[in-house]
Design a protein around this motif. Structure first.
Motif, PDB file in Angstrom:
ATOM      1  N   THR A 196       0.821  -1.210   0.000  1.00 58.19           N
ATOM      2  CA  THR A 196       0.000   0.000   0.000  1.00 58.19           C
ATOM      3  C   THR A 196       0.856   1.261   0.000  1.00 58.19           C
ATOM      4  O   THR A 196       0.486   2.263  -0.618  1.00 58.19           O
ATOM      5  CB  THR A 196      -0.950   0.015   1.212  1.00 58.19           C
ATOM      6  OG1 THR A 196      -0.189  -0.115   2.419  1.00 58.19           O
ATOM      7  CG2 THR A 196      -1.955  -1.123   1.127  1.00 58.19           C
ATOM      8  N   ALA A 197       2.010   1.212   0.655  1.00 61.10           N
ATOM      9  CA  ALA A 197       2.917   2.363   0.644  1.00 61.10           C
ATOM     10  C   ALA A 197       3.443   2.626  -0.768  1.00 61.10           C
ATOM     11  O   ALA A 197       3.620   3.777  -1.178  1.00 61.10           O
ATOM     12  CB  ALA A 197       4.075   2.133   1.607  1.00 61.10           C
ATOM     13  N   ALA A 198       3.685   1.551  -1.525  1.00 61.96           N
ATOM     14  CA  ALA A 198       4.187   1.706  -2.890  1.00 61.96           C
ATOM     15  C   ALA A 198       3.127   2.262  -3.829  1.00 61.96           C
ATOM     16  O   ALA A 198       3.453   2.894  -4.843  1.00 61.96           O
ATOM     17  CB  ALA A 198       4.676   0.358  -3.416  1.00 61.96           C
ATOM     18  N   MET A 199       1.845   2.041  -3.493  1.00 53.81           N
ATOM     19  CA  MET A 199       0.761   2.459  -4.377  1.00 53.81           C
ATOM     20  C   MET A 199       0.415   3.939  -4.252  1.00 53.81           C
ATOM     21  O   MET A 199      -0.103   4.542  -5.192  1.00 53.81           O
ATOM     22  CB  MET A 199      -0.499   1.635  -4.086  1.00 53.81           C
ATOM     23  CG  MET A 199      -0.413   0.194  -4.524  1.00 53.81           C
ATOM     24  SD  MET A 199      -0.582   0.000  -6.305  1.00 53.81           S
ATOM     25  CE  MET A 199      -2.325   0.355  -6.519  1.00 53.81           C
ATOM     26  N   GLY A 200       0.655   4.559  -3.095  1.00 51.93           N
ATOM     27  CA  GLY A 200       0.221   5.942  -2.901  1.00 51.93           C
ATOM     28  C   GLY A 200       1.240   6.774  -2.159  1.00 51.93           C
ATOM     29  O   GLY A 200       2.142   6.243  -1.506  1.00 51.93           O
ATOM     30  N   ALA A 253      -1.101   8.347   5.519  1.00 50.22           N
ATOM     31  CA  ALA A 253      -2.383   8.097   6.179  1.00 50.22           C
ATOM     32  C   ALA A 253      -3.259   7.178   5.339  1.00 50.22           C
ATOM     33  O   ALA A 253      -3.878   6.239   5.855  1.00 50.22           O
ATOM     34  CB  ALA A 253      -3.108   9.418   6.433  1.00 50.22           C
ATOM     35  N   VAL A 254      -3.298   7.430   4.035  1.00 46.74           N
ATOM     36  CA  VAL A 254      -4.099   6.601   3.137  1.00 46.74           C
ATOM     37  C   VAL A 254      -3.513   5.189   3.065  1.00 46.74           C
ATOM     38  O   VAL A 254      -4.242   4.190   3.117  1.00 46.74           O
ATOM     39  CB  VAL A 254      -4.179   7.239   1.735  1.00 46.74           C
ATOM     40  CG1 VAL A 254      -4.811   6.268   0.740  1.00 46.74           C
ATOM     41  CG2 VAL A 254      -4.964   8.534   1.786  1.00 46.74           C
ATOM     42  N   ALA A 255      -2.177   5.091   2.945  1.00 50.02           N
ATOM     43  CA  ALA A 255      -1.530   3.783   2.862  1.00 50.02           C
ATOM     44  C   ALA A 255      -1.767   2.968   4.133  1.00 50.02           C
ATOM     45  O   ALA A 255      -2.009   1.760   4.076  1.00 50.02           O
ATOM     46  CB  ALA A 255      -0.027   3.950   2.619  1.00 50.02           C
ATOM     47  N   GLY A 256      -1.715   3.628   5.297  1.00 52.07           N
ATOM     48  CA  GLY A 256      -1.955   2.922   6.555  1.00 52.07           C
ATOM     49  C   GLY A 256      -3.379   2.411   6.657  1.00 52.07           C
ATOM     50  O   GLY A 256      -3.616   1.273   7.093  1.00 52.07           O
ATOM     51  N   ALA A 257      -4.339   3.231   6.260  1.00 56.15           N
ATOM     52  CA  ALA A 257      -5.742   2.804   6.283  1.00 56.15           C
ATOM     53  C   ALA A 257      -5.967   1.629   5.330  1.00 56.15           C
ATOM     54  O   ALA A 257      -6.680   0.674   5.655  1.00 56.15           O
ATOM     55  CB  ALA A 257      -6.646   3.977   5.902  1.00 56.15           C
ATOM     56  N   ALA A 258      -5.339   1.696   4.159  1.00 57.19           N
ATOM     57  CA  ALA A 258      -5.495   0.630   3.170  1.00 57.19           C
ATOM     58  C   ALA A 258      -4.915  -0.686   3.681  1.00 57.19           C
ATOM     59  O   ALA A 258      -5.522  -1.756   3.501  1.00 57.19           O
ATOM     60  CB  ALA A 258      -4.823   1.031   1.863  1.00 57.19           C
ATOM     61  N   ALA A 259      -3.752  -0.627   4.311  1.00 59.68           N
ATOM     62  CA  ALA A 259      -3.117  -1.846   4.822  1.00 59.68           C
ATOM     63  C   ALA A 259      -3.953  -2.476   5.931  1.00 59.68           C
ATOM     64  O   ALA A 259      -4.109  -3.711   5.983  1.00 59.68           O
ATOM     65  CB  ALA A 259      -1.717  -1.525   5.338  1.00 59.68           C
TER      66      ALA A 259
END
Length: 448
Positions: free
Chosen positions: A128-132, A136-142
């Motif tokens: 998720t970190a690589a995607m965005g 905050a967004v990457a943490g929520a997605a993970a």
């Protein structure tokens, strides 16, 4: 009728039968429509529920949902690969052989689902970190993804189950199985997100519940069949070979989806939220339109398995017209609902502004997609999987440069959605050429 629905000692269609009537196409397509629409309807509900939590949770759902999209992709591969082989056996009068294909598909589904759980639990944060760009967004997605992936084995088992049931022309039981499971989940999602206080993760747990119910029902149906449930390595290896081309084809779609989401994330949080809404509507329409393709898979596969090439051609022509009409109806529905759709999903004005770049492309593509998806079903039923693979790779990589050039020229969502339209147009041109060539017509219980 009980034989056609797979509820008794069904045999394949007799050699004297003609092409499928429009009524027969509808009798298979309409229950399949309910099955295909169930998950995207749930995802649309999920998007609306999460969207009212704010832009960050909505964007997190977009990232996590894109990665989770690998599971339904593999489920579709298992369903289509099983149908492509089993429908011919059913057409040749070997219903037990058709169901045996489903047994091996179920074992493959379980193995693939467990492997996905392990990989996602290990690498969700990095992915998720690589995607965005937004932590905050990457943490929520993970956080969402680590829960949602627990349903993957059940989702894949349901895909394999739908594959063999479609092959024996039973689309009614899958309709009831999937509808029940997603009704439970759609009711559960808002409860877990809001009153239970789980927020974004609550939607993931609701998703897992739906997939567990559906997968269990398909396993129960398979156990009631009078076939061996043991692993058959030679038969499984043939399924894996058949699935290989579908996996490569589906991988191209995933590259396109990941690229579009990654570029939208770099355009901005509002653009990513709008892209999520647009893609969920597109996926809903695509899966619903695929109901005609499922009817085509079962009918054309059975025609060719029963050595009826003329009937297969006639069924393909009728399916094409049904797909065009179906896609046009969807286009009109979207046009009528267009003033209501943005506020249904979110109150964020910035997301509404970004959605204005999505609507024209979505509307124009629907009639074209109706034809493309219907003829996809014809070629999958015919087992013409190598051509399907090559066609999709050419189409996706025709549109993909536009997606990435959006970062250079600042085209925003217009560039991303124009790329998707280019891919659809290229697929339409190639698949029409293939249909006219007649090279897809190969008869017999197993395509060589």
């Amino acid at each position: 009728m009980s034989a056609e629905l797979g509820l008794g000692e069904a045999r394949g269609p007799s050699a004297g039968e003609g092409p499928a009537s429009y009524r027969r196409i509808a009798s298979l397509a309409l229950p399949a429509l309910v099955v295909l629409a169930a998950e995207p309807v749930y995802l649309l509900i999920d998007t609306a529920v999460v969207g009212h939590l704010g832009a960050v949770p909505l964007a997190g759902l977009a990232l996590g949902g894109t990665l989770m999209g690998l599971a339904p992709f593999i489920g579709a591969v298992l369903a289509y690969g099983t149908t492509a082989r089993a429908a011919r056996r059913f057409g040749a009068g070997d219903r037990a052989g058709a169901v045996a294909e489903g047994v091996q598909g179920t074992w493959i589904a379980l193995a693939a689902g467990l492997a996905m759980i392990v990989l996602v639990e290990l690498f969700a944060g990095a992915l998720t970190a690589a995607m965005g760009d937004s932590p905050a967004v990457a943490g929520a997605a993970a956080e969402w993804l680590r829960v949602a992936i627990l349903g993957a084995p059940f989702l894949l088992v349901a895909g394999a189950g739908q594959g063999w049931m479609r092959a024996v022309q039973d689309t009614k039981r899958p309709m009831w199985f999937v509808t029940f499971s997603f009704l439970v989940s759609a009711a559960l999602a808002p409860i877990l997100v809001y009153p239970a206080g789980l927020g974004l993760v609550g939607s993931a747990w609701a998703n897992v519940v739906a997939q567990a119910i559906a997968g269990s029902l398909f396993v129960a149906a398979l156990r009631r069949e009078r076939v061996s449930l043991r692993v058959d390595w030679p038969l499984m290896s043939k399924q894996l070979v058949a699935n290989r081309d579908l996996i490569l084809r589906g991988s191209a779609f995933q590259i396109s989806s990941f690229s579009a989401t990654a570029v939208a994330a770099r355009v901005g949080t509002a653009a990513l939220g709008a892209h999520q809404i647009g893609m969920q509507l597109w996926f809903f329409a695509a899966l619903a339109l695929d109901a005609v393709a499922i009817a085509a898979q079962a009918l054309v596969g059975a025609d060719l398995g029963a050595d009826r090439p003329a009937a297969a051609r006639a069924s393909a022509r009728r399916v094409t017209w049904v797909g065009l009409g179906y896609g046009t109806v969807f286009m009109l529905i979207v046009l009528v609902l267009l003033p209501l759709l943005p506020r249904l999903f979110t109150d964020d004005a910035a997301v509404h502004d970004q959605l204005a770049h999505v609507w024209p492309w979505l509307v124009v593509m629907l009639p074209l997609a109706g034809v493309v998806f219907a003829l996809d079903g014809v070629l999958i039923g015919a087992g013409d999987l190598r051509f399907m693979r090559n066609m999709t790779l050419i189409a996706i990589f025709s549109g993909l440069p536009l997606t990435w050039l959006t970062l250079v020229f600042g085209w925003g969502l217009t560039g991303i959605w124009a790329a998707l339209a280019v891919s659809v147009l290229v697929r339409l041109a190639l698949i029409m050429w293939r249909m006219r060539s007649g090279a897809w017509i190969v008869t017999g219980a197993e395509r060589v």
